[in-house]
Design an enzyme around this catalytic site. Structure first.
Site, PDB file in Angstrom:
ATOM      1  N   HIS A   1     -23.284 -20.161 -15.254  1.00 41.79           N
ATOM      2  CA  HIS A   1     -23.092 -20.605 -13.866  1.00 41.79           C
ATOM      3  C   HIS A   1     -23.914 -21.864 -13.584  1.00 41.79           C
ATOM      4  O   HIS A   1     -23.432 -22.820 -12.982  1.00 41.79           O
ATOM      5  CB  HIS A   1     -23.519 -19.504 -12.882  1.00 41.79           C
ATOM      6  CG  HIS A   1     -22.602 -18.312 -12.874  1.00 41.79           C
ATOM      7  ND1 HIS A   1     -21.255 -18.429 -12.615  1.00 41.79           N
ATOM      8  CD2 HIS A   1     -22.836 -17.004 -13.096  1.00 41.79           C
ATOM      9  CE1 HIS A   1     -20.698 -17.226 -12.676  1.00 41.79           C
ATOM     10  NE2 HIS A   1     -21.628 -16.347 -12.980  1.00 41.79           N
TER      11      HIS A   1
ATOM     12  N   THR B   1     -25.835 -16.169 -16.238  1.00 42.11           N
ATOM     13  CA  THR B   1     -26.519 -17.035 -15.271  1.00 42.11           C
ATOM     14  C   THR B   1     -26.601 -18.466 -15.808  1.00 42.11           C
ATOM     15  O   THR B   1     -26.402 -19.430 -15.070  1.00 42.11           O
ATOM     16  CB  THR B   1     -27.943 -16.504 -15.004  1.00 42.11           C
ATOM     17  OG1 THR B   1     -27.844 -15.134 -14.634  1.00 42.11           O
ATOM     18  CG2 THR B   1     -28.618 -17.268 -13.880  1.00 42.11           C
TER      19      THR B   1
HETATM   20 ZN   LIG Z   1     -29.905 -13.057 -17.892  1.00 42.91          ZN
END
Ligand SMILES: [Zn+2]
Ligand SMILES: [Zn+2]
Length: 344
Positions: free
Chosen positions: A46, A43
């Site tokens: 990203h 994450t």
């Molecule tokens: Zn995570």
């Protein structure tokens, strides 16, 4: 106690800068934790590399630390205690909770990843009620794997995997490796990992895959019917659209595809195949209602190959961005830990 601490701050345009931020003061019921290690999550990649984060955000949500200061009205905790910070459980009352799905509780506060005040910094103030003590036999560093391990446990539980299953994991990065290791710890041993990077394929074998393949080795499925050696469950951990499409192709009748890795390009799902083979497609994102405790227990049990799951070299805050780029390029296989206290 100094007044400022270094933090890796997102400054826009896919860039991070180490800046000095004020050290938070623990309110009543809170403790101040000195961050020991914080893992880099997909994450985070990203948000930074694809520029979704808001400038000013400090990312990092997979962390462990040591209590530095105890706020007013906090009982049972002392400076020096090694801890992780548990998730907030479901409310128990909403539609999702009543359906036995507290992981997607409708009243759960959504994580504000975009403007997040995370743990790629030196200190965090958190409610004492959410602390879990790290067991003696587990290092503080390895305890930073608690959050992704809790997700892997949830992922495997949602899929209802049994020892009789033939499992495909697409993507041999940190998520795929941890999913593989958790499956293995639960006695599932017929696991194939598909991954383009040789170093990641090698690591997948170390964490418990029975065999590894290059994505191009996975066959296309015939129009009706299955490939020669179909899988009963596939975990798509790469976030790559092609990998998702291929994973669906590898499934047996009544098979299940679990989306775990996010990505900005979406796979094209052959719905005819889903219909004819009566496949199930699900997503897995969060933790079980029990939160981090089962993950901490599993990590402390010695059943996971921690040395293979965590990269040997930790990085300082100013090494975060180049490391993220290396992770995105598939050059690193395991979880990379950031050590905020190390100043370059
Ligand atoms: Zn995570
Ligand atoms: Zn709820």
């Amino acid at each position: 106690m100094p007044e400022h601490m270094p933090a890796a701050v997102y400054i826009g345009d896919g860039a991070l800068a180490v800046q000095e931020l004020p050290i938070p003061t623990p309110a009543a019921g809170e403790v101040l934790i000195e961050v020991s290690h914080c893992g880099i999550c997909g994450t985070d990649l990203h948000l930074v590399l694809e520029q979704y984060a808001r400038p000013g955000a400090v990312l990092g949500h997979e962390w462990s630390g040591t209590i530095a200061q105890v706020g007013e009205g906090v009982d049972g905790w002392e400076p020096g205690a090694r801890v992780v910070v548990d998730s907030v459980g479901g409310c128990g009352e909403c539609r999702a909770c009543r359906a036995g799905r507290p992981a997607v509780c409708l009243r759960r506060e959504p994580p504000d990843y975009l403007g997040f005040r995370g743990a790629f910094t030196q200190y965090k103030a958190v409610p004492a009620a959410r602390l879990l003590r790290i067991p003696d036999q587990l290092s503080t560093r390895a305890a930073a794997l608690t959050e992704p391990t809790a997700i892997a446990l949830h992922t495997v539980a949602l899929a209802g995997v049994t020892r009789a299953d033939r499992v495909l994991v697409t993507g041999g990065g940190p998520v795929g490796l941890l999913t593989t290791a958790v499956l293995r710890a639960q006695g599932v041993d017929d696991i194939t990992v598909s991954e383009p990077a040789p170093a990641r394929r090698e690591r997948a074998l170390e964490v418990g895959a029975r065999q590894v393949v290059e994505p191009s080795e996975l066959p296309r499925a015939p129009m009706a019917g299955t490939v020669d050696e179909p899988f009963t469950v596939a975990f798509e951990c790469s976030g790559n659209a092609r990998a998702g499409e291929s994973a669906l192709d590898q499934l047996d009748y009544a098979g299940m595809l679990v989306f775990v890795g996010t990505g900005h390009e979406w796979p094209r799902i052959n719905h005819n195949r889903v219909i004819v083979l009566e496949l199930t497609i699900i997503g897995a994102y969060n933790y079980e209602a029990a939160g981090f405790a089962p993950a901490l227990e599993l990590l402390a049990s010695g059943a996971l190959p921690l040395d293979a799951l965590i990269e040997a070299d930790d990085v300082p805050l100013d090494g975060l961005l180049p490391t993220m780029q290396r992770l995105a390029a598939g050059e690193l296989a395991g979880k990379v830990m950031v050590r905020p206290e190390v100043r370059a």
